[in-house]
Design a protein around this motif. Structure first.
Motif, PDB file in Angstrom:
ATOM      1  N   ARG A 270      31.752   2.673 126.259  1.00  0.00           N
ATOM      2  CA  ARG A 270      30.850   2.154 127.510  1.00  0.00           C
ATOM      3  C   ARG A 270      30.180   0.577 126.946  1.00  0.00           C
ATOM      4  N   ILE A 271      29.872   1.527 125.589  1.00  0.00           N
ATOM      5  CA  ILE A 271      29.774  -0.439 124.635  1.00  0.00           C
ATOM      6  C   ILE A 271      30.145  -1.508 124.614  1.00  0.00           C
ATOM      7  N   GLU A 272      31.456  -0.777 124.815  1.00  0.00           N
ATOM      8  CA  GLU A 272      33.006  -2.100 124.257  1.00  0.00           C
ATOM      9  C   GLU A 272      32.815  -2.606 125.793  1.00  0.00           C
ATOM     10  N   ALA A 273      32.484  -2.096 126.553  1.00  0.00           N
ATOM     11  CA  ALA A 273      32.839  -2.730 128.222  1.00  0.00           C
ATOM     12  C   ALA A 273      31.237  -4.084 128.463  1.00  0.00           C
ATOM     13  N   VAL A 274      30.408  -3.336 127.951  1.00  0.00           N
ATOM     14  CA  VAL A 274      29.139  -4.076 127.892  1.00  0.00           C
ATOM     15  C   VAL A 274      29.393  -5.302 126.846  1.00  0.00           C
ATOM     16  N   LYS A 275      29.478  -4.809 125.696  1.00  0.00           N
ATOM     17  CA  LYS A 275      30.107  -6.173 124.828  1.00  0.00           C
ATOM     18  C   LYS A 275      30.684  -7.145 125.618  1.00  0.00           C
ATOM     19  N   GLU A 276      31.599  -6.667 126.089  1.00  0.00           N
ATOM     20  CA  GLU A 276      32.900  -7.450 126.622  1.00  0.00           C
ATOM     21  C   GLU A 276      32.444  -8.620 127.685  1.00  0.00           C
ATOM     22  N   ALA A 277      31.417  -7.676 128.911  1.00  0.00           N
ATOM     23  CA  ALA A 277      30.834  -8.277 130.310  1.00  0.00           C
ATOM     24  C   ALA A 277      29.649  -9.930 129.205  1.00  0.00           C
ATOM     25  N   GLU A 278      28.859  -9.815 127.951  1.00  0.00           N
ATOM     26  CA  GLU A 278      27.844  -9.851 127.995  1.00  0.00           C
ATOM     27  C   GLU A 278      28.789 -11.017 127.369  1.00  0.00           C
ATOM     28  N   ASN A 279      27.820 -12.955 127.351  1.00  0.00           N
ATOM     29  CA  ASN A 279      28.151 -13.661 127.915  1.00  0.00           C
ATOM     30  C   ASN A 279      29.626 -14.602 128.939  1.00  0.00           C
ATOM     31  N   LYS A 280      29.676 -13.618 129.741  1.00  0.00           N
ATOM     32  CA  LYS A 280      30.437 -13.974 130.604  1.00  0.00           C
ATOM     33  C   LYS A 280      30.046 -13.831 131.790  1.00  0.00           C
ATOM     34  N   LYS A 281      30.543 -14.767 132.771  1.00  0.00           N
ATOM     35  CA  LYS A 281      30.166 -15.012 133.637  1.00  0.00           C
ATOM     36  C   LYS A 281      31.341 -14.909 135.049  1.00  0.00           C
ATOM     37  N   TYR A 282      31.060 -14.319 136.244  1.00  0.00           N
ATOM     38  CA  TYR A 282      32.140 -14.077 137.695  1.00  0.00           C
ATOM     39  C   TYR A 282      31.495 -15.550 138.292  1.00  0.00           C
ATOM     40  N   VAL A 283      32.174 -16.239 138.513  1.00  0.00           N
ATOM     41  CA  VAL A 283      32.269 -17.331 139.330  1.00  0.00           C
ATOM     42  C   VAL A 283      33.249 -17.432 140.977  1.00  0.00           C
ATOM     43  N   LEU A 284      32.479 -17.709 141.933  1.00  0.00           N
ATOM     44  CA  LEU A 284      33.002 -17.825 143.148  1.00  0.00           C
ATOM     45  C   LEU A 284      33.373 -19.160 143.603  1.00  0.00           C
ATOM     46  N   MET A 285      34.372 -19.709 144.386  1.00  0.00           N
ATOM     47  CA  MET A 285      34.018 -21.066 144.928  1.00  0.00           C
ATOM     48  C   MET A 285      34.875 -21.198 145.899  1.00  0.00           C
ATOM     49  N   ASN A 286      34.817 -22.221 146.861  1.00  0.00           N
ATOM     50  CA  ASN A 286      35.503 -22.225 148.123  1.00  0.00           C
ATOM     51  C   ASN A 286      36.729 -23.978 147.638  1.00  0.00           C
ATOM     52  N   VAL A 287      37.896 -23.813 147.954  1.00  0.00           N
ATOM     53  CA  VAL A 287      38.705 -25.117 147.151  1.00  0.00           C
ATOM     54  C   VAL A 287      39.283 -24.893 148.396  1.00  0.00           C
ATOM     55  N   PRO A 288      39.581 -26.332 149.293  1.00  0.00           N
ATOM     56  CA  PRO A 288      40.240 -26.814 149.597  1.00  0.00           C
ATOM     57  C   PRO A 288      42.105 -26.406 149.579  1.00  0.00           C
ATOM     58  N   ARG A 289      42.776 -26.235 149.820  1.00  0.00           N
ATOM     59  CA  ARG A 289      43.873 -25.398 149.959  1.00  0.00           C
ATOM     60  C   ARG A 289      44.691 -26.705 149.443  1.00  0.00           C
ATOM     61  N   GLU A 290      44.671 -28.173 149.682  1.00  0.00           N
ATOM     62  CA  GLU A 290      45.246 -29.177 148.854  1.00  0.00           C
ATOM     63  C   GLU A 290      45.186 -29.154 147.325  1.00  0.00           C
ATOM     64  N   LYS A 291      43.473 -29.104 146.723  1.00  0.00           N
ATOM     65  CA  LYS A 291      43.097 -29.124 145.650  1.00  0.00           C
ATOM     66  C   LYS A 291      43.527 -27.956 145.113  1.00  0.00           C
TER      67      LYS A 291
ATOM     68  N   ALA B 192      21.687  -1.019 130.055  1.00  0.00           N
ATOM     69  CA  ALA B 192      23.225  -1.367 129.939  1.00  0.00           C
ATOM     70  C   ALA B 192      24.599  -0.499 129.727  1.00  0.00           C
ATOM     71  N   ALA B 193      24.367   0.286 129.234  1.00  0.00           N
ATOM     72  CA  ALA B 193      25.696   1.344 129.347  1.00  0.00           C
ATOM     73  C   ALA B 193      24.967   2.785 129.853  1.00  0.00           C
ATOM     74  N   GLY B 194      24.311   2.632 130.603  1.00  0.00           N
ATOM     75  CA  GLY B 194      24.190   3.717 131.630  1.00  0.00           C
ATOM     76  C   GLY B 194      23.428   4.396 131.690  1.00  0.00           C
ATOM     77  N   ILE B 195      22.874   4.422 130.105  1.00  0.00           N
ATOM     78  CA  ILE B 195      21.842   5.906 129.715  1.00  0.00           C
ATOM     79  C   ILE B 195      20.854   5.488 130.391  1.00  0.00           C
ATOM     80  N   LYS B 196      20.232   6.325 131.080  1.00  0.00           N
ATOM     81  CA  LYS B 196      18.409   6.806 131.828  1.00  0.00           C
ATOM     82  C   LYS B 196      17.656   7.763 131.223  1.00  0.00           C
ATOM     83  N   LEU B 197      16.334   7.305 130.487  1.00  0.00           N
ATOM     84  CA  LEU B 197      15.994   7.941 130.048  1.00  0.00           C
ATOM     85  C   LEU B 197      14.922   9.222 130.324  1.00  0.00           C
TER      86      LEU B 197
END
Ligand code: PRT
Ligand code: ZN
Length: 284
Positions: free
Chosen positions: A202-223, A22-27
């Motif tokens: 890099r480990i910090e960035a990986v840990k920061e992202a753990e247990n988080k999700k990116y969420v997108l949605m469509n919303v009517p303007r008035e809501k 996850a830290a981008g290290i390939k063997l």
């Protein structure tokens, strides 16, 4: 080149390799060799038994290592803990036959305790003024009371099911443990320190992202206001216009544990087309 000591097989192996990936290290293709370099980052992995990792770092054979805190504290080698890694969580605990009458740690006075962790145990007993007989065995510690080899045990507990199936009960948690990144006590040279800093970033960035999700949605303007009121967001959610000007698109980051409550609330106020994506890294 920074050399990292890691477990060659066992409970730490999978998650150690996942973290590095996850830290981008390939063997380079992992054959069954002791020392495997990365093909895209200036590190090499030294595969060892976990028992040997603290000493390999203390002696300078490896620059850093990934190992359970329990091993670090038991081996008492000259190493420093750089950061906890959040996996292989377990605890070192005292356990006794489940029917025994236990009122406190004094129970262990004059008793015989089987363990593979005599150093951590004797420190704990000394701190609590308990005089007990420590019987060191290297595996299957949990069967010792059942066969009359000891009165109690001091061992690693995770789910607790091994204790239950051996009619034992956990009475004292002595050390919560998890995998930790360790280093030697001498300073690294500038080149190695720079590689370690990049790895930690890099480990910090990986840990920061753990247990988080990116969420997108469509919303009517008035809501939109109702939707924004529900979303915690890292700073504030991103709101983008859509081709239909009565609608907009809202993007945000949510903690996984709050995900379903949030999604239900979002749906209830009119959000549609909700997409949930994994985040690989997150740099704050
Ligand atoms: O071959 P090598 O020496 O490298 O490996 P090892 O056999 O010494 O260690 P390994 O791979 O078993 O464990 C490596 C590390 O994982 C340990 O040092 C701990 O830091 C961590 N860890 C996490 C565990 C457990 N969970 C665990 N459950 N280590 C051992 N156990 C064992 C425990 O000994 C007991 O027998 O699992 C049993 C208890 O599990 P529950 O779930 O029944 O409570
Ligand atoms: Zn071991």
């Amino acid at each position: 080149m920074l050399r990292i000591a890691v477990q060659s097989k066992g409970r730490l192996y999978e998650e150690t390799m996942e973290l590095l990936k996850a830290a981008g290290i390939k063997l380079v293709a992992v054959k069954r060799t002791l020392l495997v370099p990365s093909r895209n980052f200036p590190v090499e992995l030294l595969f060892l038994r976990d028992d040997d990792i603290p000493d390999s770092v203390a002696s300078g054979t490896a620059d850093i290592g990934i190992v359970g805190l329990n091993e670090v504290l038991e081996k008492k080698k000259d190493v420093k803990q750089i950061r906890p890694l959040g996996f292989s969580k377990c605890r070192l605990s005292l356990a006794i036959p489940k029917e025994a009458d236990y009122k406190g740690v004094e129970w262990f006075n004059g008793k015989k305790i089987a363990t593979s962790y005599p150093e951590i145990l004797s420190d704990f007993l000394a701190k609590n003024n308990i005089k007990a007989d420590i019987h060191v065995i290297s595996g299957s510690v949990e069967i010792a009371p059942g066969i009359g080899l000891a009165d109690g045990i001091f061992d690693i507990v995770s789910s607790g099911s091994t204790l239950i199936s051996n009619n034992l009960r956990e009475v004292e948690v002595v050390l919560p443990s998890e995998a930790v990144l360790i280093g030697g006590t001498n300073d690294l040279d500038d080149e190695k320190q720079a590689i370690l800093n990049e790895l930690l970033f890099r480990i910090e960035a990986v840990k920061e992202a753990e247990n988080k999700k990116y969420v997108l949605m469509n919303v009517p303007r008035e809501k939109l206001q109702a939707v924004l009121a529900i979303l915690p967001g890292i700073k504030s959610p991103t709101v983008l216009p859509l081709a239909d000007e009565n609608w907009c698109s809202v993007h945000t980051v949510l903690e996984e544990k709050k995900l379903w409550t949030c999604i239900n609330a979002l749906k209830a106020v009119g959000a549609t087309g909700i997409l949930v994506l994994n985040i690989e890294e997150m740099v704050l």
